[in-house]
Design a protein around this motif. Structure first.
Motif, short mmCIF file in Angstrom:
data_model
loop_
_atom_site.label_atom_id
_atom_site.label_comp_id
_atom_site.label_asym_id
_atom_site.label_seq_id
_atom_site.Cartn_x
_atom_site.Cartn_y
_atom_site.Cartn_z
N LEU A 8 -3.70 6.71 -12.70
CA LEU A 8 -3.88 5.94 -14.07
C LEU A 8 -4.71 7.06 -15.04
CD1 LEU A 8 -4.63 2.50 -12.74
CD2 LEU A 8 -2.73 3.32 -13.87
N VAL A 9 -5.51 8.00 -14.15
CA VAL A 9 -6.34 8.99 -14.85
C VAL A 9 -6.31 10.36 -14.24
CG1 VAL A 9 -8.29 7.26 -15.42
CG2 VAL A 9 -8.54 8.22 -13.28
N THR A 10 -6.72 11.53 -14.81
CA THR A 10 -6.53 12.70 -14.18
C THR A 10 -8.01 13.29 -13.76
OG1 THR A 10 -7.02 13.96 -16.31
CG2 THR A 10 -4.82 13.09 -15.73
N SER A 11 -7.86 14.34 -12.79
CA SER A 11 -9.16 14.82 -12.07
C SER A 11 -9.85 15.54 -13.26
CB SER A 11 -8.81 15.89 -11.05
OG SER A 11 -7.79 16.59 -11.70
N TRP A 12 -9.39 16.20 -14.23
CA TRP A 12 -10.16 16.88 -15.05
C TRP A 12 -10.81 15.80 -16.24
CZ3 TRP A 12 -4.71 17.61 -14.61
CH2 TRP A 12 -4.00 17.15 -15.70
N LEU A 64 0.81 -1.18 -0.05
CA LEU A 64 -0.07 0.11 0.17
C LEU A 64 0.74 1.13 0.21
CD1 LEU A 64 -3.00 -1.00 2.38
CD2 LEU A 64 -3.12 -0.85 -0.04
N SER A 65 2.02 1.37 0.65
CA SER A 65 2.81 2.60 0.58
C SER A 65 3.40 2.56 -0.67
CB SER A 65 4.25 2.06 1.87
OG SER A 65 4.91 3.35 1.76
N GLU A 66 3.78 1.49 -1.42
CA GLU A 66 4.27 1.73 -2.58
C GLU A 66 3.15 2.43 -3.64
OE1 GLU A 66 6.47 -1.10 -6.28
OE2 GLU A 66 6.09 -1.62 -4.09
N LEU A 67 2.08 1.69 -3.59
CA LEU A 67 1.08 1.91 -4.36
C LEU A 67 0.48 3.49 -4.26
CD1 LEU A 67 -1.05 0.82 -6.48
CD2 LEU A 67 -2.53 0.31 -4.58
N SER A 68 0.64 3.99 -3.14
CA SER A 68 0.25 5.35 -2.96
C SER A 68 1.28 6.25 -3.40
CB SER A 68 0.31 5.68 -1.64
OG SER A 68 1.34 5.40 -0.85
N ARG A 69 2.47 5.86 -4.07
CA ARG A 69 3.62 6.82 -4.49
C ARG A 69 3.40 6.51 -6.09
NH1 ARG A 69 6.30 4.38 -0.23
NH2 ARG A 69 7.73 3.17 -1.87
N LEU A 70 2.76 5.51 -6.56
CA LEU A 70 2.69 5.30 -8.01
C LEU A 70 2.06 6.61 -8.54
CD1 LEU A 70 2.58 1.52 -8.20
CD2 LEU A 70 4.72 2.91 -8.59
N TRP A 102 -11.26 15.04 -2.75
CA TRP A 102 -10.59 13.52 -2.98
C TRP A 102 -11.03 13.16 -4.35
CZ3 TRP A 102 -6.31 11.92 0.14
CH2 TRP A 102 -6.29 12.44 1.11
N PHE A 103 -10.26 12.29 -5.20
CA PHE A 103 -10.33 11.63 -6.36
C PHE A 103 -10.01 10.28 -6.26
CE2 PHE A 103 -10.54 16.09 -7.42
CZ PHE A 103 -11.53 16.19 -8.51
N ASN A 104 -10.31 9.33 -6.86
CA ASN A 104 -10.15 7.88 -7.08
C ASN A 104 -9.60 8.07 -8.61
OD1 ASN A 104 -9.78 5.24 -7.79
ND2 ASN A 104 -11.54 4.46 -6.99
N LEU A 105 -8.19 7.82 -8.43
CA LEU A 105 -7.10 8.00 -9.92
C LEU A 105 -6.97 6.85 -10.31
CD1 LEU A 105 -5.15 11.16 -8.76
CD2 LEU A 105 -7.64 11.02 -10.03
N SER A 106 -7.78 5.59 -9.89
CA SER A 106 -7.51 4.40 -10.67
C SER A 106 -8.55 4.25 -11.86
CB SER A 106 -7.77 3.26 -9.69
OG SER A 106 -9.15 3.10 -9.40
N LEU A 141 -4.85 4.55 -4.64
CA LEU A 141 -4.85 5.41 -5.63
C LEU A 141 -6.00 6.58 -5.49
CD1 LEU A 141 -4.37 2.70 -8.42
CD2 LEU A 141 -2.99 4.68 -8.08
N THR A 142 -6.20 6.94 -4.26
CA THR A 142 -7.03 8.09 -4.00
C THR A 142 -6.17 9.24 -3.54
OG1 THR A 142 -9.03 6.62 -3.39
CG2 THR A 142 -9.16 8.94 -2.44
N ARG A 143 -6.41 10.29 -4.16
CA ARG A 143 -5.45 11.39 -4.08
C ARG A 143 -6.23 12.73 -4.07
NH1 ARG A 143 -1.05 9.05 -6.77
NH2 ARG A 143 -0.99 6.84 -6.06
N GLN A 144 -5.61 13.67 -3.34
CA GLN A 144 -6.01 14.95 -3.46
C GLN A 144 -4.94 15.80 -4.69
OE1 GLN A 144 -5.64 16.43 0.54
NE2 GLN A 144 -7.71 16.97 0.50
N VAL A 145 -5.38 16.67 -5.24
CA VAL A 145 -4.60 17.47 -6.43
C VAL A 145 -4.95 18.63 -6.33
CG1 VAL A 145 -5.32 15.24 -8.03
CG2 VAL A 145 -6.83 17.23 -8.07
#
Length: 457
Positions: free
Chosen positions: A52-56, A43-49, A266-270, A256-260
């Motif tokens: 896969l998609v963008t917020s826009w 999970l630590s590695e995945l959160s730094r990758l 928050w966006f699910n960017l998977s 893969l859930t991030r702030q941008v």
């Protein structure tokens, strides 16, 4: 399209929510990882990758789904029941893309509406199972839950959940998305040349001539408009494609859930468009807790056991502010139950004035097993449920705004009937799915033409 929101805006952020807050809830359909340390490291590695998609892109899809809610677009969502890592191969990806392009050409031409194209790909690597364990010849092992979790081979090593598969899943999804984007940016979806999308093995199809007539009509229309304006229609050179998958494995979604920058929340960017099934849609469950906090458009599969009260509570939980484009309800009733169950659900949501996009999944409610042991679906039942769905929406005064299908560009024989009237003996010839039976090209095109006859002409 302006890809950034204009300045800060007041928002109603979900209360007491974080990407990991689902872990305080009961989580169904999750694997039991034997090594917590390995899971945490993954999970630590995945959160730094990279995402896969963008917020826009996500917000762009949400706007298009809002249009579909108003009858200004039609959603075509389709792809494999479950992707496998081995299927991350250029020929299979391009064939899947061709089928969706061909279906969308039929729909655009017949409905006179823009089509929102969403693929079940680049992440559909996990599947729900009816039982946690599977027994063969006296041996009991964990069920196969998709390549994101374990492997289909029936041995201890294959069936033991491995968190490193999430890293592999991210890699395969990235490869798939990169290839799809490259094809589209390179003119693969150019409406000037839809003949490039042909799949060689289907030239014998009884539907080939009707499809060819529509292709020629679109080409003529594009050339006519260019002759009138004296300019090339550059918008006809490419189309937009979005991704979707079932948000089942919550550790993967969380990673893969991030702030941008420049967007709140928050966006699910998977993926652009995650969905859940009703078996994971408990109001106090982990999946609803997770999805209520992301800004993506989201969907819920609605089966025949759902009551109007249950459905309204799920709608309230996932779209409390009635945001346009936010929530899609995908009904999957089965041809034998749709007429008795669907109207009261439509009426309940309509009565409350809730803004949703209704989509038909005529696949999952019509699954059966044959005498020779194959899991299949009868095309006449799939077609019958879709046909009934249009009629029921029309009678209630609601709008069926899309369709959700399991399909492939391969020459498979997994669903009975269709243009070549496949029988049970045909199933053995080319049955390749490891999970659910899929429509082949001809059956997919036949459904597209049914939609045109029901809604367009």
């Amino acid at each position: 399209m302006n890809v950034h929101e204009a300045g800060p805006k007041p928002v109603n952020l979900p209360e007491n929510w974080a990407p990991a807050s689902w872990q305080s809830k009961a989580a169904k359909q999750q694997p039991a990882y034997p090594d917590q340390g390995a899971l945490n490291a993954t999970l630590s590695e995945l959160s730094r990758l990279p995402p896969l998609v963008t917020s826009w892109e996500i917000l762009g899809l949400k706007r298009q789904l809002a249009d579909a809610q108003e009858g200004k677009r039609f959603l075509l969502q389709g792809g494999d029941c479950a992707e496998s890592f081995a299927d991350c191969e250029s020929g299979l990806i391009s064939s899947r893309l061709k089928v969706l392009l061909q279906m969308s050409v039929v729909l655009v031409h017949g409905l006179r509406l823009p089509v929102v194209r969403v693929g079940r790909f680049a992440g559909q690597y996990a599947k729900p199972r009816s039982a946690d364990l599977e027994t063969k010849d006296g041996v009991t092992l964990p069920s196969y839950r998709g390549d994101l979790i374990n492997a289909p081979g029936f041995d201890v090593a294959s069936r033991t959940p491995d968190p490193r598969r999430m890293i592999e899943g991210h890699s395969r999804s990235a490869l798939t998305m990169n290839f799809v984007r490259s094809l589209i940016d390179g003119g693969f979806a150019d409406l000037h040349h839809p003949e490039y999308w042909d799949l060689g093995w289907v030239t014998h199809s009884p539907l080939a001539q009707e499809y060819q007539r529509r292709v020629e009509a679109i080409g003529d229309a594009v050339r006519f408009m260019e002759a009138i304006t004296g300019e090339s229609m550059h918008s006809a050179n490419r189309v937009e494609f979005f991704t979707s998958h079932e948000a089942l494995l919550l550790h993967y979604e969380q990673g893969l859930t991030r702030q941008v920058p420049r967007h709140w929340g928050w966006f699910n960017l998977s993926t652009h468009f995650p969905w859940i099934g009703m078996r994971t849609a408990d109001l106090d469950g982990a999946h609803v807790e997770y999805l209520r906090g992301v800004r993506n458009p989201i969907a819920v599969k609605v089966g025949p056991s759902v009551t109007p009260d249950q459905l309204l509570r799920v709608v309230d939980a996932l779209n409390p502010h009635d945001e346009p484009g936010r929530l899609t309800l995908i009904h999957r009733m089965g041809v034998g139950q749709i007429e008795s169950v669907l109207p009261k659900l439509l009426q309940a949501v309509q009565r409350e004035g809730r803004r949703v996009l209704w989509v038909a999944d005529p696949m999952h409610g019509n699954t059966e097993s044959t005498g020779n042991g194959y899991k299949t679906r009868r095309f006449e039942n799939i077609r019958g449920e879709l046909d009934a769905a249009f009629d029921i929406h029309a009678a209630v005064g609601t709008r069926l705004g899309g369709v959700h299908l399991e399909l492939t560009g391969e020459d498979v024989t997994e669903c009975l009937g269709g243009a070549r009237d496949l029988t049970e003996t045909d199933l053995a010839r080319a049955y390749r799915s490891t999970v659910d039976p899929r429509l082949n090209y001809e059956q997919s095109m036949e459904l597209a033409m049914l939609i045109v006859r029901k809604r367009g002409g």
